[in-house]
Write a protein that holds these residues in place. Structure first.
Motif, short mmCIF file in Angstrom:
data_model
loop_
_atom_site.label_atom_id
_atom_site.label_comp_id
_atom_site.label_asym_id
_atom_site.label_seq_id
_atom_site.Cartn_x
_atom_site.Cartn_y
_atom_site.Cartn_z
N SER A 1 -1.56 2.30 43.93
CA SER A 1 -1.75 0.85 44.00
C SER A 1 -0.90 0.20 45.08
CB SER A 1 -1.40 0.24 42.64
OG SER A 1 -1.46 -1.17 42.67
N ASN A 2 -1.37 -0.95 45.55
CA ASN A 2 -0.49 -1.82 46.34
C ASN A 2 0.58 -2.39 45.42
OD1 ASN A 2 -2.49 -3.40 44.97
ND2 ASN A 2 -2.18 -5.10 46.39
N HIS A 3 1.62 -2.96 45.99
CA HIS A 3 2.76 -3.38 45.17
C HIS A 3 3.27 -4.73 45.64
CE1 HIS A 3 5.81 -3.12 42.29
NE2 HIS A 3 6.67 -2.30 42.87
N LEU A 4 3.07 -5.74 44.80
CA LEU A 4 3.42 -7.11 45.16
C LEU A 4 4.46 -7.74 44.25
CD1 LEU A 4 -0.23 -8.40 45.78
CD2 LEU A 4 1.48 -7.96 47.54
N SER A 5 4.62 -7.20 43.03
CA SER A 5 5.45 -7.88 42.04
C SER A 5 5.93 -6.89 40.98
CB SER A 5 4.65 -9.00 41.37
OG SER A 5 5.30 -9.52 40.23
N PHE A 6 7.02 -7.24 40.31
CA PHE A 6 7.49 -6.46 39.17
C PHE A 6 6.39 -6.29 38.13
CE2 PHE A 6 8.97 -6.77 34.77
CZ PHE A 6 9.75 -5.63 34.66
N ILE A 7 5.57 -7.31 37.99
CA ILE A 7 4.56 -7.30 36.93
C ILE A 7 3.42 -6.33 37.22
CG2 ILE A 7 2.94 -9.09 37.73
CD1 ILE A 7 3.10 -10.28 34.90
N ASP A 8 3.37 -5.76 38.42
CA ASP A 8 2.33 -4.77 38.73
C ASP A 8 2.34 -3.62 37.73
OD1 ASP A 8 1.83 -6.36 40.92
OD2 ASP A 8 2.80 -5.02 42.35
N SER A 9 3.54 -3.20 37.33
CA SER A 9 3.68 -2.06 36.43
C SER A 9 3.30 -2.41 35.00
CB SER A 9 5.11 -1.52 36.47
OG SER A 9 5.40 -1.03 37.77
N ILE A 10 3.01 -3.67 34.76
CA ILE A 10 2.47 -4.09 33.47
C ILE A 10 0.97 -4.34 33.60
CG2 ILE A 10 2.58 -5.85 31.65
CD1 ILE A 10 5.49 -6.32 32.49
N ALA A 11 0.57 -4.90 34.74
CA ALA A 11 -0.85 -5.21 34.97
C ALA A 11 -1.72 -3.96 34.94
CB ALA A 11 -1.01 -5.95 36.30
N ILE A 12 -1.24 -2.87 35.54
CA ILE A 12 -2.05 -1.65 35.60
C ILE A 12 -2.25 -1.05 34.21
CG2 ILE A 12 -2.20 0.69 36.53
CD1 ILE A 12 -0.77 -0.35 39.03
N LEU B 1 1.50 5.14 40.82
CA LEU B 1 2.47 5.21 41.90
C LEU B 1 2.16 4.15 42.95
CD1 LEU B 1 2.35 9.08 42.38
CD2 LEU B 1 4.17 7.81 41.26
N TYR B 2 3.19 3.80 43.73
CA TYR B 2 3.05 2.83 44.80
C TYR B 2 3.34 3.51 46.14
CZ TYR B 2 3.51 -0.31 40.81
OH TYR B 2 3.35 -0.93 39.60
N PRO B 3 2.31 3.86 46.90
CA PRO B 3 2.53 4.57 48.16
C PRO B 3 3.38 3.81 49.17
CG PRO B 3 0.22 4.70 47.51
CD PRO B 3 0.87 3.73 46.59
N GLU B 4 3.41 2.48 49.09
CA GLU B 4 4.22 1.71 50.05
C GLU B 4 5.71 1.97 49.87
OE1 GLU B 4 2.49 -2.52 50.85
OE2 GLU B 4 1.89 -1.91 48.81
N ALA C 1 -8.42 2.89 51.22
CA ALA C 1 -9.13 2.52 49.99
C ALA C 1 -8.46 1.36 49.28
CB ALA C 1 -9.23 3.74 49.07
N ILE C 2 -7.11 1.37 49.26
CA ILE C 2 -6.38 0.25 48.65
C ILE C 2 -6.65 -1.03 49.43
CG2 ILE C 2 -4.08 -0.68 48.18
CD1 ILE C 2 -3.14 2.19 47.65
N HIS C 3 -6.63 -0.93 50.75
CA HIS C 3 -6.87 -2.11 51.59
C HIS C 3 -8.25 -2.69 51.36
CE1 HIS C 3 -8.07 -3.93 55.60
NE2 HIS C 3 -7.09 -4.69 55.18
N ALA C 4 -9.25 -1.82 51.18
CA ALA C 4 -10.61 -2.31 50.93
C ALA C 4 -10.69 -3.09 49.62
CB ALA C 4 -11.58 -1.12 50.90
N LEU C 5 -9.84 -2.74 48.66
CA LEU C 5 -9.85 -3.43 47.37
C LEU C 5 -9.01 -4.71 47.39
CD1 LEU C 5 -9.35 -0.29 45.09
CD2 LEU C 5 -11.46 -1.62 45.30
N SER C 6 -7.86 -4.66 48.04
CA SER C 6 -6.93 -5.80 47.99
C SER C 6 -7.20 -6.85 49.06
CB SER C 6 -5.48 -5.31 48.13
OG SER C 6 -5.22 -4.84 49.44
N GLY C 7 -7.75 -6.42 50.20
CA GLY C 7 -8.03 -7.35 51.29
C GLY C 7 -6.79 -7.89 51.98
N GLN C 8 -5.65 -7.23 51.81
CA GLN C 8 -4.40 -7.72 52.41
C GLN C 8 -4.38 -7.51 53.92
OE1 GLN C 8 -2.39 -5.17 49.27
NE2 GLN C 8 -0.68 -6.50 49.89
N GLU C 9 -3.57 -8.31 54.59
CA GLU C 9 -3.30 -8.09 56.00
C GLU C 9 -2.49 -6.81 56.13
OE1 GLU C 9 -0.61 -10.03 59.62
OE2 GLU C 9 -1.05 -11.22 57.81
#
Length: 259
Positions: free
Chosen positions: A61-72, A138-141, A225-233
């Motif tokens: 997954s991409n990783h933007l916030s502490f809450i990512d590990s709860i959202a997944i 896991l967070y590849p970033e 693949a992550i970029h295609a889903l998240s649309g991030q820069e």
């Protein structure tokens, strides 16, 4: 690796014992916390049908916030394990007990930060989980993005996939940084997040895990693949802390594999 980091020699576990599996606390958490979180935060979930119903799976997954590990874990149709800082499990008193129960209930496994052999121990823990047919996130970033951009992926996730043969399900998280920005104590009820599960990636065509080229190409496929889903820069660089010494600056400038 913590819940904010992928398996790399800069940050991982010192533990060598077998990882704890989801037990009663996790089953109770999925039964109680997951429906409650879905009701309160109303996440938009797309692509749940893309998650294999059994066998080992790596959520990348991409990783933007502490809450990512709860959202997944809340959005996934299967139990999810991830490595989290051991300090979340070591507190004392009522708050310490509450922290342990909460992180155990969302599938977290305690690890200590370290380097060298500690990084290999963390990879081994995750490999054991996958060998047992379980799932890991896991967070590849490597660490969360503070500017919202998607950074280059480190190769630890690809190594695990190539080593175990586990399919990688890319995950795109949208809005978690607005729901719980860095420094916030509680997530906002006014923001809805989106969790997108992509189609599983078979990375075996790239070659063996021992090949640096295979790990790099597999990692690039995962990040695309992550970029295609998240649309991030796209940031186009690794998400690394600022180098403070001449040696650190040289190490970052020289070409080397980020794991």
């Amino acid at each position: 690796m913590t819940s904010e980091q992928s398996p790399d020699p800069e940050s991982a576990s010192e533990q060598t014992n077998a990882p704890r599996r989801a037990g009663f606390a996790y089953a109770f958490g999925r039964m109680l916390i997951t429906p409650l979180a879905r009701m309160v935060y109303r996440p938009r979930v797309e692509g749940r049908e893309n998650v294999p119903k059994d066998g080992p799976v790596i959520f990348a997954s991409n990783h933007l916030s502490f809450i990512d590990s709860i959202a997944i874990p809340v959005a996934a149709p299967r139990p999810v394990h991830f490595l989290a800082k051991s300090s979340y499990f070591e507190g004392t008193g009522f708050r310490g007990a509450l922290s342990r129960i909460f992180f155990t209930s969302i599938g977290a496994i305690p690890v200590r930060r370290g380097a060298g052999q500690a990084a290999l121990d963390a990879l081994d823990q995750q490999k054991q989980l996958l060998d047992d047919g379980l799932t890991v996130a896991l967070y590849p970033e490597g660490t969360r993005s503070d500017d919202g951009r998607l950074y280059k992926g480190r190769t630890g996730v690809a190594f695990l996939a190539l080593e175990t043969g586990a399919p990688v399900v890319p995950v795109g998280l949208i809005g978690t940084d607005r729901m719980m920005p860095r420094g916030a104590k509680m997530p906002s009820l006014r923001v809805r997040v989106t969790v997108k599960f992509g189609e599983p990636l078979d990375l075996s065509t790239h070659g063996a895990a021992s090949s640096g080229r295979a790990r790099r190409q597999a990692t690039d496929d995962i990040m695309a693949a992550i970029h295609a889903l998240s649309g991030q820069e796209l940031a186009g660089v690794y998400n690394e802390p600022p180098a403070h010494t001449p040696i650190e600056k040289i190490k970052q400038a020289l070409p080397h594999e980020r794991r």
